[in-house]
Design a protein around this motif. Structure first.
Motif, PDB file in Angstrom:
ATOM      1  N   ASP A  89       0.836  -1.197   0.000  1.00 20.95           N
ATOM      2  CA  ASP A  89       0.000   0.000   0.000  1.00 20.95           C
ATOM      3  C   ASP A  89       0.875   1.253   0.000  1.00 20.95           C
ATOM      4  O   ASP A  89       1.865   1.338   0.733  1.00 20.95           O
ATOM      5  N   TRP A  90       0.514   2.226  -0.817  1.00 20.09           N
ATOM      6  CA  TRP A  90       1.328   3.425  -0.988  1.00 20.09           C
ATOM      7  C   TRP A  90       1.492   4.196   0.321  1.00 20.09           C
ATOM      8  O   TRP A  90       2.589   4.679   0.637  1.00 20.09           O
ATOM      9  N   VAL A  91       0.430   4.332   1.092  1.00 23.30           N
ATOM     10  CA  VAL A  91       0.513   5.064   2.358  1.00 23.30           C
ATOM     11  C   VAL A  91       1.474   4.353   3.317  1.00 23.30           C
ATOM     12  O   VAL A  91       2.286   4.993   4.005  1.00 23.30           O
ATOM     13  N   ARG A  92       1.396   3.033   3.360  1.00 23.91           N
ATOM     14  CA  ARG A  92       2.298   2.259   4.212  1.00 23.91           C
ATOM     15  C   ARG A  92       3.752   2.386   3.744  1.00 23.91           C
ATOM     16  O   ARG A  92       4.675   2.514   4.554  1.00 23.91           O
ATOM     17  N   PHE A  93       3.945   2.350   2.441  1.00 25.80           N
ATOM     18  CA  PHE A  93       5.283   2.516   1.875  1.00 25.80           C
ATOM     19  C   PHE A  93       5.867   3.874   2.254  1.00 25.80           C
ATOM     20  O   PHE A  93       6.997   3.974   2.735  1.00 25.80           O
ATOM     21  N   ARG A  94       5.081   4.910   2.044  1.00 31.96           N
ATOM     22  CA  ARG A  94       5.556   6.269   2.325  1.00 31.96           C
ATOM     23  C   ARG A  94       5.868   6.443   3.817  1.00 31.96           C
ATOM     24  O   ARG A  94       6.865   7.073   4.183  1.00 31.96           O
ATOM     25  N   SER A  95       5.035   5.875   4.678  1.00 33.11           N
ATOM     26  CA  SER A  95       5.260   5.977   6.118  1.00 33.11           C
ATOM     27  C   SER A  95       6.561   5.294   6.529  1.00 33.11           C
ATOM     28  O   SER A  95       7.319   5.822   7.352  1.00 33.11           O
ATOM     29  N   VAL A  97       9.212   4.776   4.648  1.00 31.86           N
ATOM     30  CA  VAL A  97      10.341   5.554   4.129  1.00 31.86           C
ATOM     31  C   VAL A  97      10.639   6.753   5.020  1.00 31.86           C
ATOM     32  O   VAL A  97      11.788   6.981   5.428  1.00 31.86           O
ATOM     33  N   LEU A  98       9.608   7.517   5.336  1.00 33.36           N
ATOM     34  CA  LEU A  98       9.810   8.720   6.148  1.00 33.36           C
ATOM     35  C   LEU A  98      10.285   8.366   7.556  1.00 33.36           C
ATOM     36  O   LEU A  98      11.153   9.046   8.122  1.00 33.36           O
ATOM     37  N   GLY A  99       9.723   7.298   8.127  1.00 28.83           N
ATOM     38  CA  GLY A  99      10.131   6.902   9.468  1.00 28.83           C
ATOM     39  C   GLY A  99      11.590   6.494   9.526  1.00 28.83           C
ATOM     40  O   GLY A  99      12.315   6.872  10.449  1.00 28.83           O
ATOM     41  N   ALA A 100      12.042   5.729   8.529  1.00 23.82           N
ATOM     42  CA  ALA A 100      13.438   5.286   8.512  1.00 23.82           C
ATOM     43  C   ALA A 100      14.379   6.445   8.223  1.00 23.82           C
ATOM     44  O   ALA A 100      15.469   6.536   8.802  1.00 23.82           O
ATOM     45  N   ALA A 101      13.982   7.356   7.338  1.00 20.68           N
ATOM     46  CA  ALA A 101      14.850   8.492   6.999  1.00 20.68           C
ATOM     47  C   ALA A 101      15.037   9.425   8.183  1.00 20.68           C
ATOM     48  O   ALA A 101      16.106  10.015   8.362  1.00 20.68           O
ATOM     49  N   ARG A 102      14.005   9.535   9.021  1.00 21.88           N
ATOM     50  CA  ARG A 102      14.070  10.456  10.165  1.00 21.88           C
ATOM     51  C   ARG A 102      14.595   9.801  11.436  1.00 21.88           C
ATOM     52  O   ARG A 102      14.845  10.487  12.428  1.00 21.88           O
ATOM     53  N   ALA A 103      14.749   8.469  11.418  1.00 27.85           N
ATOM     54  CA  ALA A 103      15.143   7.754  12.629  1.00 27.85           C
ATOM     55  C   ALA A 103      16.549   8.149  13.058  1.00 27.85           C
ATOM     56  O   ALA A 103      17.432   8.360  12.244  1.00 27.85           O
ATOM     57  N   SER A 104      16.766   8.210  14.348  1.00 29.06           N
ATOM     58  CA  SER A 104      18.097   8.481  14.890  1.00 29.06           C
ATOM     59  C   SER A 104      18.777   7.159  15.217  1.00 29.06           C
ATOM     60  O   SER A 104      18.195   6.081  15.114  1.00 29.06           O
ATOM     61  N   ARG A 105      20.017   7.245  15.644  1.00 24.35           N
ATOM     62  CA  ARG A 105      20.789   6.041  15.982  1.00 24.35           C
ATOM     63  C   ARG A 105      20.122   5.245  17.095  1.00 24.35           C
ATOM     64  O   ARG A 105      20.258   4.024  17.155  1.00 24.35           O
ATOM     65  N   SER A 106      19.373   5.894  17.973  1.00 20.03           N
ATOM     66  CA  SER A 106      18.804   5.208  19.134  1.00 20.03           C
ATOM     67  C   SER A 106      17.349   4.794  18.934  1.00 20.03           C
ATOM     68  O   SER A 106      16.711   4.331  19.865  1.00 20.03           O
ATOM     69  N   THR A 107      16.831   4.978  17.732  1.00 20.96           N
ATOM     70  CA  THR A 107      15.420   4.686  17.484  1.00 20.96           C
ATOM     71  C   THR A 107      15.265   3.347  16.788  1.00 20.96           C
ATOM     72  O   THR A 107      15.918   3.090  15.786  1.00 20.96           O
ATOM     73  N   ARG A 161      19.276   2.915   5.984  1.00 24.87           N
ATOM     74  CA  ARG A 161      18.129   2.734   6.882  1.00 24.87           C
ATOM     75  C   ARG A 161      16.839   2.562   6.094  1.00 24.87           C
ATOM     76  O   ARG A 161      16.009   1.710   6.393  1.00 24.87           O
ATOM     77  N   VAL A 162      16.657   3.385   5.063  1.00 25.58           N
ATOM     78  CA  VAL A 162      15.440   3.312   4.256  1.00 25.58           C
ATOM     79  C   VAL A 162      15.344   1.972   3.539  1.00 25.58           C
ATOM     80  O   VAL A 162      14.292   1.320   3.542  1.00 25.58           O
ATOM     81  N   GLN A 163      16.437   1.536   2.913  1.00 28.41           N
ATOM     82  CA  GLN A 163      16.403   0.272   2.182  1.00 28.41           C
ATOM     83  C   GLN A 163      16.118  -0.909   3.114  1.00 28.41           C
ATOM     84  O   GLN A 163      15.367  -1.822   2.769  1.00 28.41           O
ATOM     85  N   CYS A 164      16.700  -0.893   4.299  1.00 31.80           N
ATOM     86  CA  CYS A 164      16.452  -1.979   5.257  1.00 31.80           C
ATOM     87  C   CYS A 164      15.011  -1.953   5.764  1.00 31.80           C
ATOM     88  O   CYS A 164      14.392  -2.999   5.958  1.00 31.80           O
ATOM     89  N   ALA A 165      14.463  -0.758   5.976  1.00 32.49           N
ATOM     90  CA  ALA A 165      13.064  -0.655   6.405  1.00 32.49           C
ATOM     91  C   ALA A 165      12.123  -1.179   5.324  1.00 32.49           C
ATOM     92  O   ALA A 165      11.113  -1.824   5.625  1.00 32.49           O
ATOM     93  N   LEU A 166      12.461  -0.940   4.044  1.00 33.34           N
ATOM     94  CA  LEU A 166      11.631  -1.449   2.958  1.00 33.34           C
ATOM     95  C   LEU A 166      11.763  -2.961   2.826  1.00 33.34           C
ATOM     96  O   LEU A 166      10.820  -3.631   2.393  1.00 33.34           O
ATOM     97  N   LEU A 167      12.917  -3.514   3.193  1.00 34.19           N
ATOM     98  CA  LEU A 167      13.059  -4.971   3.223  1.00 34.19           C
ATOM     99  C   LEU A 167      12.021  -5.590   4.140  1.00 34.19           C
ATOM    100  O   LEU A 167      11.435  -6.629   3.843  1.00 34.19           O
ATOM    101  N   ALA A 168      11.785  -4.940   5.288  1.00 33.46           N
ATOM    102  CA  ALA A 168      10.814  -5.454   6.257  1.00 33.46           C
ATOM    103  C   ALA A 168       9.384  -5.360   5.712  1.00 33.46           C
ATOM    104  O   ALA A 168       8.539  -6.184   6.058  1.00 33.46           O
TER     105      ALA A 168
END
Length: 228
Positions: A89-95, A97-107, A161-168
């Motif tokens: 789903d596009w909304v899930r994909f976009r979420s 991507v944005l979550g992984a791009a904004r994540a910090s080292r401790s998140t 981070r983004v590529q690994c999040a999309l793997l999941a």
């Protein structure tokens, strides 16, 4: 900043396929070359997409731009390769991507599995210098063995981070989390007593075939590959 103009485009993956990508940005090199045979992502099959949609090669942004606009219109995007293709789903994909791009080292991106349900658990620790194509090959090999997968991301840039999040998103049995000192202890305590645990360290040059062999031999006792 370690960011990409599009999550379906991975700079380091494309750079390895183009001879002039070391003197110009990889995205520019991609746009001025024949895009039909260039892989741009470890989670999206650029080559197959170009074959199914030949008009995408001459479209603005090439196959990447064409697929991006199509996904926004249709509302889904196919992630994966061959028999492992999954519409997301596009909304899930976009979420994601944005979550992984904004994540910090401790998140944490998503929690690691609390209780592995198979006889094989694969932990892949990802470092800043890792080849993402290798990570893809290893995760596909583990998925074909019906393993529980944990991708542990260390100090890496946003692109990884983004590529690994999309793997999941693509492989449901895969969990992505931030690497930490006690991660393996947590996985050890959560797995079944008879389960085989295979751990791949950051930047380790292990192939998918080697991983399968380690998993097979690990059923008979603790083993490790020979480091030369």
């Amino acid at each position: 900043s370690g960011l990409s103009l599009n999550p379906l485009f991975t700079e380091r993956l494309v750079s390895r396929q183009l001879s002039d990508a070391d003197r110009v940005p990889a995205l520019y090199a991609y746009l001025v070359n024949d895009a039909r045979s260039i892989r741009t992502s470890i989670v999206w099959d650029t080559v197959s997409y170009a074959q199914r949609h030949p008009e995408s090669v001459a479209a603005p942004g090439g196959p990447v731009g064409h697929a991006w606009r199509s996904a926004r219109t249709i509302g889904t995007l196919d992630l994966g390769f061959d028999e492992f293709t999954t519409p997301i789903d596009w909304v899930r994909f976009r979420s994601a991507v944005l979550g992984a791009a904004r994540a910090s080292r401790s998140t944490e991106f998503t929690p690691a599995p609390d209780s592995p349900t198979t006889s094989l658990v694969f932990v892949c620790r990802v470092g800043a210098n890792d080849d993402l194509a290798t990570i893809l090959d290893l995760t596909i090999a583990a998925a074909r063995l019906d393993a529980d997968l944990v991708v542990a991301v260390g100090s890496v840039d946003a692109e990884i981070r983004v590529q690994c999040a999309l793997l999941a998103l693509w492989i449901p049995r895969l969990a992505v989390c931030v690497d930490r000192d006690d991660l393996l202890a947590d996985v050890e305590s959560a797995r079944d007593d008879g389960a085989v645990l295979v751990v791949r360290g950051p930047s380790a040059g292990i192939t998918a075939a080697d991983f399968v062999e380690l998993a097979r031999r690990g059923a008979d006792g603790s083993i490790a590959p020979l480091w030369v």
